[in-house]
Motif scaffolding. Structure first.
Motif, PDB file in Angstrom:
ATOM      1  N   ASN A 192       0.998  -1.663  -0.249  1.00 19.94           N
ATOM      2  CA  ASN A 192       0.038   0.270  -0.219  1.00 19.94           C
ATOM      3  C   ASN A 192       0.914   1.611   0.442  1.00 19.94           C
ATOM      4  O   ASN A 192       0.283   1.809   0.003  1.00 19.94           O
ATOM      5  N   TYR A 193       2.171   1.138   0.261  1.00 20.52           N
ATOM      6  CA  TYR A 193       2.764   2.317   0.115  1.00 20.52           C
ATOM      7  C   TYR A 193       3.622   2.139  -0.944  1.00 20.52           C
ATOM      8  O   TYR A 193       4.337   1.040  -1.489  1.00 20.52           O
ATOM      9  N   ASP A 194       5.415   3.198  -1.083  1.00 30.76           N
ATOM     10  CA  ASP A 194       6.380   3.032  -1.964  1.00 30.76           C
ATOM     11  C   ASP A 194       7.263   4.218  -1.103  1.00 30.76           C
ATOM     12  O   ASP A 194       6.596   4.524  -0.153  1.00 30.76           O
ATOM     13  N   GLN A 195       8.450   3.702  -1.871  1.00 30.67           N
ATOM     14  CA  GLN A 195       9.238   4.595  -0.745  1.00 30.67           C
ATOM     15  C   GLN A 195       9.230   6.530  -0.842  1.00 30.67           C
ATOM     16  O   GLN A 195       9.467   6.831  -0.891  1.00 30.67           O
ATOM     17  N   SER A 196       8.769   7.131  -1.513  1.00 32.11           N
ATOM     18  CA  SER A 196       7.920   8.466  -2.065  1.00 32.11           C
ATOM     19  C   SER A 196       7.308   9.070  -0.201  1.00 32.11           C
ATOM     20  O   SER A 196       7.769  10.509   0.159  1.00 32.11           O
ATOM     21  N   LEU A 197       7.273   7.686  -0.315  1.00 34.43           N
ATOM     22  CA  LEU A 197       6.670   7.723   1.896  1.00 34.43           C
ATOM     23  C   LEU A 197       8.012   8.661   2.356  1.00 34.43           C
ATOM     24  O   LEU A 197       7.848   9.743   3.297  1.00 34.43           O
ATOM     25  N   ILE A 198       9.059   8.264   2.508  1.00 35.44           N
ATOM     26  CA  ILE A 198      10.048   8.486   2.898  1.00 35.44           C
ATOM     27  C   ILE A 198      10.262   9.439   2.630  1.00 35.44           C
ATOM     28  O   ILE A 198      11.004  10.958   3.336  1.00 35.44           O
ATOM     29  N   ASP A 199      10.345   9.705   1.129  1.00 35.19           N
ATOM     30  CA  ASP A 199      11.141  11.078  -0.140  1.00 35.19           C
ATOM     31  C   ASP A 199      10.623  11.868   1.289  1.00 35.19           C
ATOM     32  O   ASP A 199      10.735  13.539   0.688  1.00 35.19           O
ATOM     33  N   LEU A 200       8.867  11.737   1.071  1.00 34.94           N
ATOM     34  CA  LEU A 200       8.641  12.979   1.882  1.00 34.94           C
ATOM     35  C   LEU A 200       8.808  13.258   3.094  1.00 34.94           C
ATOM     36  O   LEU A 200       8.747  14.595   3.119  1.00 34.94           O
TER      37      LEU A 200
END
Length: 479
Positions: free
Chosen positions: A56-64
């Motif tokens: 349900n997530y991708d690495q953009s979560l941490i990048d955000l």
């Protein structure tokens, strides 16, 4: 220990966490769109990300999270599936601080959390030191880039308030008698009336007064308990030194630092906060470094300002000199012609001034010129331009003033000077009189020199009539 955010789609796992770790302040979120808002609102200092539902997530979560500069040091701990594949999570793990496998061993998770908080504290301290060093460099660059004293003071206050998270800050520059010559306030934390009351007394007593007299810095952890802060109120109950602003916030802690150069106090730098014990010894050291750096530049800027002032003012009376007067007068004459507004001019001469010098001496003559200047300054408006025209002559330009208004001002000046008792130490008291000529720029006046000539002719007529009177130029034309 700081606030923790548990980011997951499983509220059951969240409840297990807060049950197992009741001593930790953990909040819950499952919406990536709300993530940054919650981090800011809850003042989050560590995030645990549940990767059990990674699809349900991708690495953009941490990048955000990392995209925001203030969150680059924010610790992130991943919860990984039991049989995770390194290839699936390698990029995630590189961007995070630590990870732990599911099912969770609570003591292991707690140890990792405590370790990350400890590392965060170390990193923040290091960052703070680097930031403070950068601030000192910034202050140095500012000080070396300009001789504009107001620009220097405003930037120093702005940077220091930001770095120390102060509620407000101020710098007061002082002359040799301790009178305030410049003031910079980052925030008006009391009403203007109260501020004016405080400024009149600030170097006599109170915290700034103590710092000024002792030439020592002061760190006040609680203004309700520090006698130096309360000293102003003890002397004058009408002054609300507790600092109540429009939002009813009370100043509870402060740092006050003297700005010293060649053993002379050039000014006072103060920081305030609405919480007690906000400032630390590190803040005190920082302020000391900044004031040490600033003292030479403030002295140079002050000398530069004095040189500039000398170039436009008369050394004896402090009034504008003839050169600046005509620069300003040309601008006002142009405006009056453009907007078809009245513009009047007055020339005044001290009667028999040579006799004052002959009978009482040139020192007394100088004092007469200074007294006359002060009396005239009290009677004119802010928009009027007053200057020493030369010798014992003075000149005033009056924008938006008809001839009748100029005549009334001239008469007030004449009467005020005539009634003022001049004093000489050896020969006692005496009085002087003045003669004045006024003229107004109307449709017949084509230039500023013409207006000056008209007023000068009126002055000549006033002297011819026996002195101690005022003449209008129109009166001359009709006769």
């Amino acid at each position: 220990m700081g606030n923790i955010l548990f980011f997951s789609e499983s509220e059951i796992l969240y409840r297990d966490l807060i049950t197992a770790l009741p001593q930790l302040n953990i909040c819950f979120n499952s919406d990536p769109k709300e993530l940054l808002k919650i981090i800011k609102k809850k003042n989050i200092q560590l995030i645990i990300i549940d990767m059990l539902n990674v699809e349900n997530y991708d690495q953009s979560l941490i990048d955000l999270i990392r995209s925001k500069y203030i969150y680059k040091l924010l610790p992130l701990i991943l919860i990984l599936p039991l049989n995770y594949s390194l290839s699936d999570f390698e990029q995630w793990m590189l961007k995070c601080n630590d990870w732990i496998k599911y099912p969770l061993y609570i003591q292991e998770l707690k140890a990792k959390i405590l370790n990350q908080f400890k590392m965060l504290e170390i990193n923040l301290n290091l960052k703070s030191k680097l930031y403070r060093a950068d601030l000192i460099n910034s202050v140095t660059r500012i000080l070396n880039s300009t001789l504009d004293i107001d620009e220097v003071l405003n930037k120093i206050v702005e940077l220091t308030v930001d770095l120390t998270s102060a509620y407000s800050g101020s710098i007061f520059l002082l002359d040799q008698e301790g009178n305030i010559t410049h003031q910079v306030l980052s925030k008006q934390y009391v009403s203007q009336d109260i501020q004016n009351q405080i400024l009149k007394k600030i170097m006599s007593y109170g915290l700034a007064g103590w710092v000024y007299k002792s030439q020592e810095p002061a760190l006040v952890n609680d203004t309700r308990k520090d006698i130096r802060w309360l000293d102003v109120k003890k002397h004058d109950n009408s002054v609300n030194v507790s600092g109540i602003n429009k939002s009813k916030k009370e100043i509870r802690s402060a740092i006050c630092m003297p700005i010293i150069r060649r053993n002379i106090v050039l000014g006072i730098f103060t920081l305030h906060h609405t919480s007690p014990e906000h400032f630390t010894d590190d803040d005190l050291d920082l302020l000391k470094q900044i004031t040490d750096q600033s003292s030479l530049s403030i002295e140079n800027a002050r000398l530069f300002g004095q040189v500039q002032q000398m170039a436009i003012t008369d050394y004896l009376t402090g009034l504008y000199n003839r050169r600046l007067f005509f620069t300003l007068a040309e601008q006002e004459f142009f405006k009056s012609k453009r907007f078809q507004e009245p513009l009047s001019l007055l020339i005044m001469d001290i009667d028999h001034f040579k006799q004052v010098n002959d009978n009482y001496g040139h020192d007394c003559g100088d004092q007469v010129l200074q007294v006359v200047s002060r009396l005239m300054k009290k009677l004119i408006r802010r928009s009027d331009v007053l200057a020493r025209y030369g010798g014992e002559e003075f000149i005033i330009l009056m924008p938006k003033t008809e001839l009748s208004g100029a005549y009334k001002l001239a008469e007030r000046i004449r009467v005020q000077i005539e009634n003022y008792e001049m004093k000489d130490k050896s020969k006692g008291s005496f009085n002087i009189t003045v003669s004045l000529g006024v003229a107004c720029a109307d449709g017949h006046v084509e230039s500023l020199p013409d207006l000056v000539t008209n007023a000068d002719q009126a002055l000549y007529r006033a002297k011819k009539k026996g002195r101690n009177n005022t003449e209008k130029f129109q009166t001359l034309e009709k006769q």
